[in-house]
Design an enzyme around this catalytic site. Structure first.
Site, PDB file in Angstrom:
ATOM      1  N   GLU A 182       0.822  -1.223   0.000  1.00  0.00           N
ATOM      2  CA  GLU A 182       0.000   0.000   0.000  1.00  0.00           C
ATOM      3  C   GLU A 182       0.851   1.266   0.000  1.00  0.00           C
ATOM      4  O   GLU A 182       0.350   2.343   0.289  1.00  0.00           O
ATOM      5  CB  GLU A 182      -0.939  -0.017   1.193  1.00  0.00           C
ATOM      6  CG  GLU A 182      -1.913  -1.195   1.193  1.00  0.00           C
ATOM      7  CD  GLU A 182      -3.186  -0.980   0.373  1.00  0.00           C
ATOM      8  OE1 GLU A 182      -3.780   0.114   0.454  1.00  0.00           O
ATOM      9  OE2 GLU A 182      -3.561  -1.902  -0.363  1.00  0.00           O
ATOM     10  N   HIS A 235      -4.401   1.458   7.425  1.00  0.00           N
ATOM     11  CA  HIS A 235      -3.011   1.761   7.027  1.00  0.00           C
ATOM     12  C   HIS A 235      -2.314   2.272   8.269  1.00  0.00           C
ATOM     13  O   HIS A 235      -2.930   2.887   9.147  1.00  0.00           O
ATOM     14  CB  HIS A 235      -2.960   2.868   5.964  1.00  0.00           C
ATOM     15  CG  HIS A 235      -3.398   2.442   4.591  1.00  0.00           C
ATOM     16  ND1 HIS A 235      -4.242   3.203   3.825  1.00  0.00           N
ATOM     17  CD2 HIS A 235      -3.111   1.360   3.849  1.00  0.00           C
ATOM     18  CE1 HIS A 235      -4.464   2.606   2.663  1.00  0.00           C
ATOM     19  NE2 HIS A 235      -3.777   1.483   2.651  1.00  0.00           N
ATOM     20  N   CYS A 255      -2.953  11.195   3.804  1.00  0.00           N
ATOM     21  CA  CYS A 255      -3.278  10.253   2.710  1.00  0.00           C
ATOM     22  C   CYS A 255      -3.123  10.931   1.374  1.00  0.00           C
ATOM     23  O   CYS A 255      -2.813  10.301   0.368  1.00  0.00           O
ATOM     24  CB  CYS A 255      -4.728   9.814   2.811  1.00  0.00           C
ATOM     25  SG  CYS A 255      -5.184   9.044   4.319  1.00  0.00           S
TER      26      CYS A 255
HETATM   27  N1  LIG Z   1      -4.687   6.069   4.673  1.00  0.00           N
HETATM   28  C1  LIG Z   1      -4.255   6.285   3.471  1.00  0.00           C
HETATM   29  N2  LIG Z   1      -3.016   6.428   3.214  1.00  0.00           N
HETATM   30  N3  LIG Z   1      -5.108   6.363   2.438  1.00  0.00           N
HETATM   31  C2  LIG Z   1      -6.544   6.387   2.577  1.00  0.00           C
HETATM   32  C3  LIG Z   1      -7.132   5.600   1.479  1.00  0.00           C
HETATM   33  C4  LIG Z   1      -8.653   5.585   1.583  1.00  0.00           C
HETATM   34  C5  LIG Z   1      -9.219   4.679   0.515  1.00  0.00           C
HETATM   35  N4  LIG Z   1     -10.635   4.856   0.466  1.00  0.00           N
HETATM   36  C6  LIG Z   1     -11.325   4.321  -0.530  1.00  0.00           C
HETATM   37  O1  LIG Z   1     -10.768   3.734  -1.443  1.00  0.00           O
HETATM   38  C7  LIG Z   1     -12.822   4.509  -0.460  1.00  0.00           C
HETATM   39  C8  LIG Z   1     -13.411   4.479  -1.852  1.00  0.00           C
HETATM   40  C9  LIG Z   1     -14.931   4.410  -1.774  1.00  0.00           C
HETATM   41  O2  LIG Z   1     -15.468   3.679  -0.887  1.00  0.00           O
HETATM   42  O3  LIG Z   1     -15.596   5.097  -2.588  1.00  0.00           O
HETATM   43  C10 LIG Z   1      -8.865   3.200   0.813  1.00  0.00           C
HETATM   44  O4  LIG Z   1      -9.630   2.562   1.531  1.00  0.00           O
HETATM   45  O5  LIG Z   1      -7.842   2.761   0.284  1.00  0.00           O
END
Ligand SMILES: N=C(N)NCCC[C@H](NC(=O)CCC(=O)O)C(=O)O
Length: 446
Positions: free
Chosen positions: A174, A250, A370
């Site tokens: 990730e 994460h 993020c």
């Molecule tokens: N913490 C870090 N570095 N990044 C956050 C990523 C959020 C992302 N949300 C989403 O992909 C949600 C998409 C949706 O449900 O429409 C994920 O879960 O991968």
């Protein structure tokens, strides 16, 4: 030679929506199917980028991806014109359709893992795009991310680009969200901390029971090898499975590091003491290393998840003051706001907190940290970056005008199936590759 820790924020794409795609990400599931504002989301992101630029930080922009991803649908057997592919997928496989519409590439902490030249054996900056295998909608990202990064950091004298790891969950990666670099000075060799959620090849080891661990130890070790890191400048820590099962999907939702500070929650890591000792040992005692541990009784894991206290950016301003860039959710929560206010009065390098509204992103589980990919650049490397991707007064105005011209104020789930949305998105991205001088990075351009 001086080095800077630059931030490259993801520009939110025209199809930004809340599709409830991420099991394990509490916000994503809680806000599923709400309507979204792509325009507001993109402008919130640009505001934060411009604010950091105005603070004297090196700030860049990482372009969004082509969504709906028609080629992904054709790979799954949908046929006909682009409009027919959209219509049939939206009606016959709505969950899959929502996944290929996601603007999730905005969270560029998951775009790649980056090792600075001071840490790498060959003295170059190393990039490995994250394969994001755990979630289908994110697994669509790495190939295009790799092309965009190569168009931004094109000079192979200074920059090394690797292929993302194998597209198999045994090598779930990730990116920078599970990677932190600690150092006494950005220009000097540092300690790279890789945080993983599970072992892929040893099921006897601890692992979360309720939600998935997206990052494997084997993936993190592969990245360290590819980047030419050594045993003496890498530490591998396992995330506490109990916090993954509470929604910490994460490591950057429970810990953040910058230069000589690691800011983390008491329950963030498994075998915490042993891990902190290894970090301290490898960091050395030539200069101070600050562990700022937040006790559960000060801020609970649940409050850390709802406010994203640890998904904050920790930056050093040109005057060397260390500042926290926090979402307004931290200001609105009395306990967290009190904690942060007291923190700035203690004797740590952190002197100030600045709050930003990134609610459109927060509602999908993405906070300030993020939204950015950190790249440490010395003066020569910084001069070798594609200048058209670096924030400036002009780029800020140009991108805001571009968003006003191409983005919708409001998007509902039904709008995602509108063939017009694909045309709007492709028109916007085609123009963006001119503005940012990226070349034909999108499959519709090739
Ligand atoms: N913490 C870090 N570095 N990044 C956050 C990523 C959020 C992302 N949300 C989403 O992909 C949600 C998409 C949706 O449900 O429409 C994920 O879960 O991968």
């Amino acid at each position: 030679m001086k080095a800077y820790e630059a931030n490259f924020d993801g520009l939110v794409g025209p199809t930004h929506n809340y599709a409830g795609l991420s099991l394990g990400n509490v916000a994503s599931l809680n806000n599923a199917r709400n309507h979204s504002s792509p325009k507001q989301a993109a402008k919130q992101g640009l505001q934060k980028m411009k604010a950091l630029h105005d603070l004297g930080m090196v700030q860049g922009v990482l372009a969004p991806q082509e969504r709906p991803d028609i080629s992904a649908l054709r790979r799954l057997g949908f046929t006909g014109s682009d409009a027919e592919v959209m219509q049939s997928a939206a009606s016959k496989a709505p969950e899959i359709y929502r996944a290929v519409c996601s603007a999730s590439s905005m969270w560029t902490a998951n775009a790649a893992t980056v090792s600075p030249s001071a840490d790498a054996a060959d003295g170059r900056v190393h990039f490995t795009p994250a394969n994001l295998t755990n979630k289908y909608h994110r697994s669509l990202e790495p190939s295009t991310t790799g092309r965009i990064l190569q168009a931004m950091f094109a000079n192979n004298q200074y920059f090394a680009h690797h292929q993302h790891l194998p597209d198999n969950d045994h090598f779930g990666d990730e990116g920078a969200a599970n990677h932190t670099r600690l150092c006494s000075d950005y220009a000097k060799n540092g300690v790279e901390l890789f945080v993983y959620g599970r072992y892929a090849f040893d099921s006897s080891k601890p692992a979360p029971q309720r939600f998935p661990a997206r990052q494997t130890l084997e993936a993190s070790q592969a990245i360290a090898r590819l980047h030419g890191l050594t045993e003496s400048n890498t530490v591998f820590l396992q995330q506490n499975p109990a916090v993954i099962d509470q929604g910490v999907f994460h490591n950057d939702v429970i810990a953040v590091g910058n230069r000589n500070v690691l800011f983390f929650h008491e329950h963030a890591f498994l075998n915490k003491q042993q891990g902190l000792q290894e970090i301290q040992r490898k960091f050395g005692d030539a200069s101070p290393l600050h562990f700022i541990e937040v006790a559960d009784k000060q801020v609970s894991v649940a409050d850390a998840i709802s406010t994203y206290l640890f998904n904050t950016q920790l930056i050093n301003l040109p005057n060397d003051d260390m500042v926290i860039i926090a979402p307004t959710e931290c200001q609105e929560h009395a306990g967290v706001y009190r904690y942060l206010t007291e923190l700035c009065q203690q004797n740590t390098p952190i002197k100030e907190v600045k709050y930003f509204d990134v609610k459109q992103s927060m509602q999908n589980g993405g906070g300030p940290a993020c939204l950015r990919l950190r790249v440490v650049l010395n003066e020569q490397e910084r001069a070798a970056v594609n200048p058209a991707v670096l924030m400036s007064e002009q780029l800020f105005v140009t991108l805001n005008n571009w968003v006003d011209k191409h983005y919708r104020d409001r998007l509902t789930e039904a709008d995602l199936a509108d063939p017009q949305l694909l045309i709007e998105s492709r028109t916007a991205l085609d123009e963006l590759t001119q503005i940012m001088q990226l070349g034909s990075v999108y499959s519709f351009q090739r």
